[in-house]
Write an enzyme that holds these catalytic residues in place. Structure first.
Site, PDB file in Angstrom:
ATOM      1  CD  GLU A  34      -2.860  -1.263  -0.014  1.00  0.00           C
ATOM      2  OE1 GLU A  34      -3.172   0.569  -0.629  1.00  0.00           O
ATOM      3  OE2 GLU A  34      -3.492  -2.338  -0.161  1.00  0.00           O
ATOM      4  CD  GLU A  75      -4.543   4.229   3.069  1.00  0.00           C
ATOM      5  OE1 GLU A  75      -4.974   3.916   2.427  1.00  0.00           O
ATOM      6  OE2 GLU A  75      -4.928   5.700   3.198  1.00  0.00           O
ATOM      7  CD  GLU A  82      -8.495   1.432  -1.753  1.00  0.00           C
ATOM      8  OE1 GLU A  82      -7.223   0.676  -2.065  1.00  0.00           O
ATOM      9  OE2 GLU A  82      -9.362   1.945  -2.037  1.00  0.00           O
TER      10      GLU A  82
END
Length: 127
Positions: A34, A75, A82
């Site tokens: 990420e 996050e 996601e």
């Protein structure tokens, strides 16, 4: 009787140790995969050092660092969301877009909260 996942955590100390190592694996994965997490972690490190160096109260230092940690937390949740959406299907779908956009909006709001917090603390300190 409801089915029980084979991945359901155990009880006692074993669960605590397992949860810790799962968390470490999650942080490692976020670091490796990420880009946004790496950027926000760099922001956290710089921000935490600045917060610790500022001539503000211990509580203000805590709040400045806490909002940076909150960015990392949100996050990670966004990245998890996601991943789940992508796991279900990689094809474009309005609901998938909504889910990802909602997660992104949550990160944005957290960043705005952090900026406002830093702004208020710094304004009160220097003006």
């Amino acid at each position: 009787m409801e089915p029980v996942s084979e991945f359901k955590s155990k009880s006692g100390l074993k669960r605590i140790f397992s949860a810790f190592f799962y968390s470490v694996d999650g942080l490692k994965s976020a670091w490796r995969h990420e880009h946004a997490f790496r950027q926000e972690l760099a922001l956290f490190v710089v921000g935490a050092l600045i917060a610790l160096a500022l001539k503000v109260s211990a509580f203000e230092k805590l709040v400045l660092i806490a909002v940076l940690v909150l960015i990392l937390i949100v996050e990670l949740i966004n990245s998890a969301l996601e991943a789940v959406v992508d796991r279900i299907s990689l094809e474009r779908h309005p609901l998938s877009k909504n889910a990802k956009d909602f997660g992104s909006a949550a990160v944005l709001l957290t960043c705005l909260l952090a900026a406002a917090t830093w702004g208020v603390v710094l304004f009160n300190r220097f003006y």
